[in-house]
Design an enzyme around this catalytic site. Structure first.
Site, PDB file in Angstrom:
ATOM      1  N   GLY A  21       0.839  -1.272   0.076  1.00 23.76           N
ATOM      2  CA  GLY A  21       0.028  -0.161   0.002  1.00 23.76           C
ATOM      3  C   GLY A  21       0.682   1.184  -0.046  1.00 23.76           C
ATOM      4  N   ILE A  22       0.446   2.250   0.797  1.00 28.40           N
ATOM      5  CA  ILE A  22       0.990   3.656   0.699  1.00 28.40           C
ATOM      6  C   ILE A  22       2.615   3.405   1.240  1.00 28.40           C
ATOM      7  CG2 ILE A  22       0.771   5.988   1.642  1.00 28.40           C
ATOM      8  CD1 ILE A  22      -2.339   5.553   1.496  1.00 28.40           C
ATOM      9  N   ASP A  65       4.727  -5.520  15.566  1.00 25.18           N
ATOM     10  CA  ASP A  65       3.385  -5.233  15.708  1.00 25.18           C
ATOM     11  C   ASP A  65       3.166  -4.162  16.486  1.00 25.18           C
ATOM     12  OD1 ASP A  65       0.849  -5.222  15.954  1.00 25.18           O
ATOM     13  OD2 ASP A  65       0.567  -7.466  16.443  1.00 25.18           O
ATOM     14  N   TYR A 159     -12.181   6.358  13.425  1.00 29.07           N
ATOM     15  CA  TYR A 159     -11.117   6.378  12.439  1.00 29.07           C
ATOM     16  C   TYR A 159     -10.877   7.819  12.152  1.00 29.07           C
ATOM     17  CZ  TYR A 159      -8.248   6.177   8.112  1.00 29.07           C
ATOM     18  OH  TYR A 159      -7.189   6.342   7.189  1.00 29.07           O
ATOM     19  N   LYS A 163      -7.387  10.350  12.899  1.00 24.21           N
ATOM     20  CA  LYS A 163      -6.289  11.001  12.026  1.00 24.21           C
ATOM     21  C   LYS A 163      -6.238  12.339  12.345  1.00 24.21           C
ATOM     22  CE  LYS A 163      -5.114   7.388   9.631  1.00 24.21           C
ATOM     23  NZ  LYS A 163      -3.948   7.198   9.448  1.00 24.21           N
ATOM     24  N   THR A 194      -5.428   1.020  -2.431  1.00 23.96           N
ATOM     25  CA  THR A 194      -4.903  -0.113  -1.635  1.00 23.96           C
ATOM     26  C   THR A 194      -5.623  -0.968  -0.973  1.00 23.96           C
ATOM     27  OG1 THR A 194      -5.171   1.025   0.397  1.00 23.96           O
ATOM     28  CG2 THR A 194      -3.289   1.833  -0.838  1.00 23.96           C
TER      29      THR A 194
HETATM   30  P1  NDP Z   1      -3.291  -0.925   3.979  1.00 19.96           P
HETATM   31  O1  NDP Z   1      -4.238  -1.879   4.683  1.00 19.96           O
HETATM   32  O2  NDP Z   1      -3.009  -1.375   2.471  1.00 19.96           O
HETATM   33  O3  NDP Z   1      -1.832  -1.259   4.689  1.00 19.96           O
HETATM   34  C1  NDP Z   1      -1.615  -0.813   6.047  1.00 19.96           C
HETATM   35  C2  NDP Z   1      -0.445  -1.278   6.708  1.00 19.96           C
HETATM   36  O4  NDP Z   1      -0.239  -1.002   7.844  1.00 19.96           O
HETATM   37  C3  NDP Z   1       0.240  -2.486   6.266  1.00 19.96           C
HETATM   38  O5  NDP Z   1       1.592  -2.365   5.818  1.00 19.96           O
HETATM   39  C4  NDP Z   1       0.117  -3.266   7.651  1.00 19.96           C
HETATM   40  O6  NDP Z   1       1.029  -4.350   8.001  1.00 19.96           O
HETATM   41  C5  NDP Z   1       0.400  -2.024   8.349  1.00 19.96           C
HETATM   42  N1  NDP Z   1      -0.370  -2.428   9.862  1.00 19.96           N
HETATM   43  C6  NDP Z   1      -1.579  -2.558  10.179  1.00 19.96           C
HETATM   44  N2  NDP Z   1      -1.666  -2.863  11.381  1.00 19.96           N
HETATM   45  C7  NDP Z   1      -0.456  -2.954  11.942  1.00 19.96           C
HETATM   46  C8  NDP Z   1       0.280  -3.495  13.031  1.00 19.96           C
HETATM   47  N3  NDP Z   1      -0.643  -3.797  14.212  1.00 19.96           N
HETATM   48  N4  NDP Z   1       1.611  -3.407  13.321  1.00 19.96           N
HETATM   49  C9  NDP Z   1       2.365  -2.843  12.349  1.00 19.96           C
HETATM   50  N5  NDP Z   1       1.787  -2.601  10.955  1.00 19.96           N
HETATM   51  C10 NDP Z   1       0.695  -2.595  10.881  1.00 19.96           C
HETATM   52  O7  NDP Z   1      -3.435   0.540   4.201  1.00 19.96           O
HETATM   53  P2  NDP Z   1      -3.101   1.961   3.161  1.00 19.96           P
HETATM   54  O8  NDP Z   1      -1.485   1.757   2.490  1.00 19.96           O
HETATM   55  O9  NDP Z   1      -3.994   2.179   2.431  1.00 19.96           O
HETATM   56  O10 NDP Z   1      -2.906   2.895   4.324  1.00 19.96           O
HETATM   57  C11 NDP Z   1      -1.713   3.467   4.774  1.00 19.96           C
HETATM   58  C12 NDP Z   1      -1.835   4.746   5.804  1.00 19.96           C
HETATM   59  O11 NDP Z   1      -2.370   5.554   5.125  1.00 19.96           O
HETATM   60  C13 NDP Z   1      -2.747   4.261   6.975  1.00 19.96           C
HETATM   61  O12 NDP Z   1      -2.432   5.013   8.072  1.00 19.96           O
HETATM   62  C14 NDP Z   1      -3.983   4.676   6.314  1.00 19.96           C
HETATM   63  O13 NDP Z   1      -5.156   5.152   7.491  1.00 19.96           O
HETATM   64  C15 NDP Z   1      -3.791   5.881   5.657  1.00 19.96           C
HETATM   65  N6  NDP Z   1      -4.658   6.319   4.747  1.00 19.96           N
HETATM   66  C16 NDP Z   1      -5.039   5.795   3.486  1.00 19.96           C
HETATM   67  C17 NDP Z   1      -5.933   6.066   2.691  1.00 19.96           C
HETATM   68  C18 NDP Z   1      -6.201   5.468   1.430  1.00 19.96           C
HETATM   69  O14 NDP Z   1      -7.265   5.820   0.695  1.00 19.96           O
HETATM   70  N7  NDP Z   1      -5.578   4.199   1.519  1.00 19.96           N
HETATM   71  C19 NDP Z   1      -6.372   7.501   2.846  1.00 19.96           C
HETATM   72  C20 NDP Z   1      -5.949   8.236   3.644  1.00 19.96           C
HETATM   73  C21 NDP Z   1      -5.230   7.701   4.794  1.00 19.96           C
HETATM   74  P3  NDP Z   1       0.806  -5.544   7.382  1.00 19.96           P
HETATM   75  O15 NDP Z   1       1.056  -5.676   6.007  1.00 19.96           O
HETATM   76  O16 NDP Z   1       1.996  -6.626   8.043  1.00 19.96           O
HETATM   77  O17 NDP Z   1      -0.195  -6.192   7.606  1.00 19.96           O
END
Ligand code: NDP
Length: 254
Positions: A21-22, A65, A159, A163, A194
């Protein structure tokens, strides 16, 4: 050359939630401009690391984690120990839960705040220790337009509040440590393609609303956020701190 200001050659960056993702978009972008990037995530992804290495990037991996209260400090300490310094911390790991506020489960609320807010605070605290000793450092937190607006049609009050907290934490840290060579900024993405948004983008009730609310006729990509991260983590933004940079295809302009 103006482009030289965007170089991160020799810099060490830690990115949480970095293997998809991001976070992956940011990690790739920082590595593209020369940083050694330490990727962290909850679940190790050897295939992702192998492909970054195959592309010639300088990368390392540390599993953590972030729901565990002890994890952020340990992660930052381990990342700092790898190269003896930490120039950039990107707090990107986050989760999203939807649901009406009146019936939102306590356990979901707690987990969301633990990961989206508490872990970010703790990681910033730990990195500030390192960065204050270095008298330099950059923190980049990933917020959201949801910290500014209440999304429709889905309900997601917890959520959104998480933020908004990230945005204010960023501004407060920026103000508190500006005199010590440390900058702190945030990015507030709009809808980005994502795993987090896959369900919503496939939802026939949500997706048309999300798209209609976004003036630019597209959904953003992790690369769009990575490009902004390079700016905010590099000398190009040396006079920028306490900023929350909205990257949302114009969503919040209406
Ligand atoms: P994804 O769900 O695609 O990825 C989430 C990421 O966070 C993964 O790498 C995951 O790791 C990690 N993660 C989740 N829980 C934990 C944990 N307990 N410990 C460590 N790592 C963790 O999300 P996005 O890429 O879409 O989002 C990334 C950020 O951007 C977030 O903060 C989200 O709130 C923010 N965001 C996203 C938007 C969107 O439209 N997508 C819009 C605005 C903000 P693992 O792969 O190991 O599970």
């Amino acid at each position: 050359m103006i482009l030289d200001l965007f170089s991160l050659s020799g810099k060490v960056a830690l990115v949480t939630g970095a293997t998809r993702g991001i976070g992956l978009g940011i990690a790739e972008a920082l590595a593209d401009v020369g940083a050694h990037v330490i990727l962290s995530s909850r679940l190790p992804k050897p295939d992702v690391m192998a492909s970054l290495e195959a592309a010639g990037h300088k990368v390392s991996y540390i599993q953590a984690d972030m729901e565990d209260p002890a994890a952020p400090a340990k992660l930052v300490a381990d990342a700092t120990a790898l190269h003896g310094r930490l120039d950039i911390l990107v707090n990107n790991a986050g989760i999203a839960y939807h649901g009406d506020t009146h019936s939102f489960a306590e356990a979901d609320y707690r987990r969301l705040m633990d990961i989206n807010v508490d872990a970010v605070f703790r990681a910033c605290q730990a990195a500030l220790g390192t960065m204050r000793r270095q008298k330099s450092g950059v923190i980049l937190n990933i917020g959201s337009i949801s910290g500014y607006i209440s999304n429709i049609p889905q309900s997601q009050a917890a959520y959104n509040a998480s933020k908004a907290a990230v945005h204010m934490l960023t501004k407060s840290i920026a103000s508190e440590y500006a005199g010590e060579g440390i900058r702190a900024n945030a990015i507030a993405p709009g809808y980005i393609e994502t795993d987090m948004t896959a369900g919503g983008l496939a939802n026939p009730e949500w997706s048309p609303v999300w798209r209609a609310m976004t003036p630019l006729p597209m959904i953003g990509t992790p690369r769009d956020i990575g490009a902004a991260a390079v700016y905010l983590c590099s000398e190009a933004s040396r006079y920028v701190t306490g900023e929350v940079l909205v990257i949302d295809g114009g969503y919040t302009s209406r």
